[in-house]
Design an enzyme around this catalytic site. Structure first.
Site, PDB file in Angstrom:
ATOM      1  N   TYR A  56       0.842  -1.208   0.000  1.00 51.55           N
ATOM      2  CA  TYR A  56       0.000   0.000   0.000  1.00 51.55           C
ATOM      3  C   TYR A  56       0.871   1.250   0.000  1.00 51.55           C
ATOM      4  O   TYR A  56       1.898   1.284   0.696  1.00 51.55           O
ATOM      5  CB  TYR A  56      -0.891   0.025   1.243  1.00 51.55           C
ATOM      6  CG  TYR A  56      -2.326  -0.339   0.963  1.00 51.55           C
ATOM      7  CD1 TYR A  56      -3.050   0.347  -0.004  1.00 51.55           C
ATOM      8  CD2 TYR A  56      -2.961  -1.349   1.677  1.00 51.55           C
ATOM      9  CE1 TYR A  56      -4.374   0.018  -0.265  1.00 51.55           C
ATOM     10  CE2 TYR A  56      -4.284  -1.679   1.422  1.00 51.55           C
ATOM     11  CZ  TYR A  56      -4.989  -0.989   0.446  1.00 51.55           C
ATOM     12  OH  TYR A  56      -6.290  -1.307   0.190  1.00 51.55           O
ATOM     13  N   GLU A  58      -0.604   4.915  -0.270  1.00 49.70           N
ATOM     14  CA  GLU A  58      -1.376   6.152  -0.415  1.00 49.70           C
ATOM     15  C   GLU A  58      -0.472   7.379  -0.302  1.00 49.70           C
ATOM     16  O   GLU A  58       0.386   7.436   0.583  1.00 49.70           O
ATOM     17  CB  GLU A  58      -2.451   6.257   0.666  1.00 49.70           C
ATOM     18  CG  GLU A  58      -3.741   5.566   0.293  1.00 49.70           C
ATOM     19  CD  GLU A  58      -3.819   4.171   0.858  1.00 49.70           C
ATOM     20  OE1 GLU A  58      -2.743   3.572   1.071  1.00 49.70           O
ATOM     21  OE2 GLU A  58      -4.947   3.686   1.084  1.00 49.70           O
ATOM     22  N   ASP A 202      -7.859  13.434 -24.654  1.00 50.82           N
ATOM     23  CA  ASP A 202      -7.882  12.028 -24.230  1.00 50.82           C
ATOM     24  C   ASP A 202      -7.211  11.244 -25.347  1.00 50.82           C
ATOM     25  O   ASP A 202      -7.818  10.958 -26.385  1.00 50.82           O
ATOM     26  CB  ASP A 202      -9.334  11.590 -24.025  1.00 50.82           C
ATOM     27  CG  ASP A 202      -9.435  10.135 -23.574  1.00 50.82           C
ATOM     28  OD1 ASP A 202      -8.459   9.382 -23.754  1.00 50.82           O
ATOM     29  OD2 ASP A 202     -10.510   9.762 -23.059  1.00 50.82           O
ATOM     30  N   THR A 228      -4.820   6.058 -21.286  1.00 50.96           N
ATOM     31  CA  THR A 228      -4.560   4.746 -20.705  1.00 50.96           C
ATOM     32  C   THR A 228      -3.141   4.362 -21.116  1.00 50.96           C
ATOM     33  O   THR A 228      -2.530   4.995 -21.981  1.00 50.96           O
ATOM     34  CB  THR A 228      -5.552   3.691 -21.221  1.00 50.96           C
ATOM     35  OG1 THR A 228      -5.591   3.762 -22.643  1.00 50.96           O
ATOM     36  CG2 THR A 228      -6.941   3.915 -20.649  1.00 50.96           C
ATOM     37  N   LYS A 231      -3.008   0.556 -24.484  1.00 48.08           N
ATOM     38  CA  LYS A 231      -3.477   0.418 -25.873  1.00 48.08           C
ATOM     39  C   LYS A 231      -2.252   0.476 -26.784  1.00 48.08           C
ATOM     40  O   LYS A 231      -1.405  -0.397 -26.697  1.00 48.08           O
ATOM     41  CB  LYS A 231      -4.543   1.480 -26.162  1.00 48.08           C
ATOM     42  CG  LYS A 231      -5.793   1.320 -25.262  1.00 48.08           C
ATOM     43  CD  LYS A 231      -6.891   2.269 -25.648  1.00 48.08           C
ATOM     44  CE  LYS A 231      -8.170   2.009 -24.861  1.00 48.08           C
ATOM     45  NZ  LYS A 231      -8.247   2.751 -23.603  1.00 48.08           N
ATOM     46  N   ARG A 237      -2.515  -2.453 -17.879  1.00 47.30           N
ATOM     47  CA  ARG A 237      -3.775  -1.700 -17.792  1.00 47.30           C
ATOM     48  C   ARG A 237      -3.646  -0.656 -16.703  1.00 47.30           C
ATOM     49  O   ARG A 237      -3.586  -0.993 -15.518  1.00 47.30           O
ATOM     50  CB  ARG A 237      -4.926  -2.633 -17.475  1.00 47.30           C
ATOM     51  CG  ARG A 237      -5.109  -3.731 -18.488  1.00 47.30           C
ATOM     52  CD  ARG A 237      -6.382  -4.474 -18.236  1.00 47.30           C
ATOM     53  NE  ARG A 237      -7.470  -3.716 -18.778  1.00 47.30           N
ATOM     54  CZ  ARG A 237      -7.902  -3.840 -20.041  1.00 47.30           C
ATOM     55  NH1 ARG A 237      -7.337  -4.701 -20.844  1.00 47.30           N
ATOM     56  NH2 ARG A 237      -8.908  -3.127 -20.467  1.00 47.30           N
TER      57      ARG A 237
HETATM   58  N1  DSN Z   1     -12.733   0.206 -23.900  1.00 44.37           N
HETATM   59  C1  DSN Z   1     -11.942   1.185 -24.602  1.00 44.37           C
HETATM   60  C2  DSN Z   1     -11.939   0.942 -26.064  1.00 44.37           C
HETATM   61  O1  DSN Z   1     -12.084  -0.196 -26.474  1.00 44.37           O
HETATM   62  O2  DSN Z   1     -11.771   1.878 -26.828  1.00 44.37           O
HETATM   63  C3  DSN Z   1     -12.339   2.575 -24.273  1.00 44.37           C
HETATM   64  O3  DSN Z   1     -12.459   2.743 -22.928  1.00 44.37           O
END
Ligand code: DSN
Length: 425
Positions: A56, A58, A202, A228, A231, A237
């Site tokens: 942990y 925080e 974003d 994120t 991707k 993740r």
């Molecule tokens: N789930 C993501 C996507 O597939 O684009 C977006 O949050």
């Protein structure tokens, strides 16, 4: 088998172990074309599966609420420093658990409940957290939604400007989940400045392309950048929020203690590893190859009579409107999956069908490029997609099985991290 072998898990909990083995096998045998997915490296897998999950932490580096941070602080510092250098930003928060919490933190930092907030409508390619009605962001704020041009499928900046002038949103989001074209960050920034809104880019889908120089950067245009990490950036993740030093405190307070508790340190380590990988020349080549592959695939699909939203792609993502093929997205996606090609059904702009049974397919090239496929393979991929859509229309199960076999045969020459077809660890 899974690599490294999951022997302890197999002994302790064969049910879970068997499911993980099966998933690793599936990821090996399928042509994975969901544009938001990828294969992380073995190094990222190891960091993510490490003892860091036990801790942990925080707070932030040097300011924690628990003892024992001797090794966590340097790990988080590495992740932050690497992100700052890679994207050229002043401040990075690497603690958001994923993209939606990262975006929520931006609302918490820069808007009050009931404030007008602006984003691309979900069916036009936006994200739930850009103010869609079923999301907390659409319920607790007053969403203002821009669309795309009915004819071109592109953002209409006259519409964005008019809406912004009329509604004076506190936040303007650009980016989305089904945007096949380059995002014009400068045009959004001009509008945001005019109405004194915080511009949020974003870049979840395109972060790896930005890092690798295959898409323009929002840095210098957007006030806040969310992404994120799993991707095109090819990390675990997780998510990051990037901003200027002047907005750092508001962002950090919103993430913790505003929304979250302890950061997921195993994820932070995986992010640090992925960011280091993204600085390598090989990653730059990867990012450009993702786009080359997507463009080659878009061309090959167009030649086969597929109707692509915006007519093609500038990035990693293609959106097909199947209306002219006589089948909806969902049944087509299910047959494509059986035929070895994994993608997702998706709304297309101005879709007359319902979101759970829409007209489109969304697909992309990040994962297959990680495996080593190049533009030379894309005509074959388009041919498989074509055959499977025809098979779906005709309910031709033999044709589906034949394509699945051909896909497996090709992919057997392109190994993935985390799985060995031969069983060799
Ligand atoms: N789930 C993501 C996507 O597939 O684009 C977006 O949050």
């Amino acid at each position: 088998m899974h690599v490294p072998p999951i022997t302890h898990l197999t002994a302790a909990d064969p049910q879970v172990a068997n499911l993980i083995e099966a998933e690793a096998h599936r990821q090996h045998d399928k042509l994975r074309m969901i544009p938001s997915e990828n294969y992380v490296s073995a190094a990222v897998l190891e960091a993510t599966g490490s003892v860091l999950t036990n801790k942990y932490s925080e707070g932030y580096v040097g300011r924690r609420y628990y003892e024992g941070q001797q090794f966590i602080d340097p790990i988080e510092t590495l992740a932050i420093d690497r992100a700052r250098a890679l994207f050229g930003v002043e401040h990075v928060n690497v603690q958001p658990y994923s993209g939606s919490p990262a975006n929520l933190a931006v609302y918490l930092a820069f808007a009050q409940p009931g404030d007008p907030v602006m984003g691309m409508a979900l069916p036009m390619g936006g994200h739930l957290t850009h103010g869609w009605s079923v999301s907390a962001t659409g319920r607790w704020f007053r969403p203002v939604r821009y669309t795309v041009d009915r004819r071109t499928g592109l953002v209409d900046f006259d519409e964005v400007r008019d809406l912004a002038r009329a509604e004076r949103p506190k936040l303007i989001f650009c980016g989305g989940t089904a945007v096949p074209r380059t995002i014009n960050f400068a045009a959004f920034a001009q509008i945001a400045q005019e109405v004194d809104a915080v511009l949020v880019a974003d870049i979840a889908h395109i972060a790896g392309l930005v890092a690798g120089g295959a898409h323009p950067s929002p840095v210098g245009h957007a006030d806040v950048i969310t992404t994120t990490t799993h991707k095109t950036l090819r990390g675990p993740r997780g998510a990051m929020i990037m901003t200027s030093a002047g907005r750092a405190t508001e962002v950090d307070k919103a993430v913790f203690p505003g929304l979250q508790g302890g950061p997921h340190n195993h994820t932070t380590a995986g992010i640090a590893v992925a960011l280091n990988e993204a600085t390598q020349p090989a990653f730059r080549r990867y990012a450009h190859q993702v786009v080359t592959n997507a463009k080659a695939l878009a061309d090959a699909l167009t030649e086969r009579g597929f109707d692509l939203v915006t007519g093609g792609t500038d990035n990693h993502l293609i959106l097909i409107d199947l209306t002219t093929k006589g089948i909806a997205g969902k049944p087509a996606a299910k047959v494509l999956d059986l035929g070895g090609i994994e993608l997702n059904y998706n709304t297309v702009p101005y879709d007359p069908r319902k979101p759970f049974d829409p007209s489109g397919l969304r697909l992309g090239t990040p994962a297959l490029t990680t495996r080593g496929l190049t533009e030379e393979h894309m005509p074959q991929v388009a041919e498989w997609i074509d055959r499977l859509v025809v098979a779906a229309v005709k309910d031709d199960q033999e044709a589906v099985a034949a394509v699945a076999g051909e896909v497996r045969d090709l992919l057997s020459a392109y190994p993935i991290p985390g799985y060995s077809a031969s069983g060799a660890g």
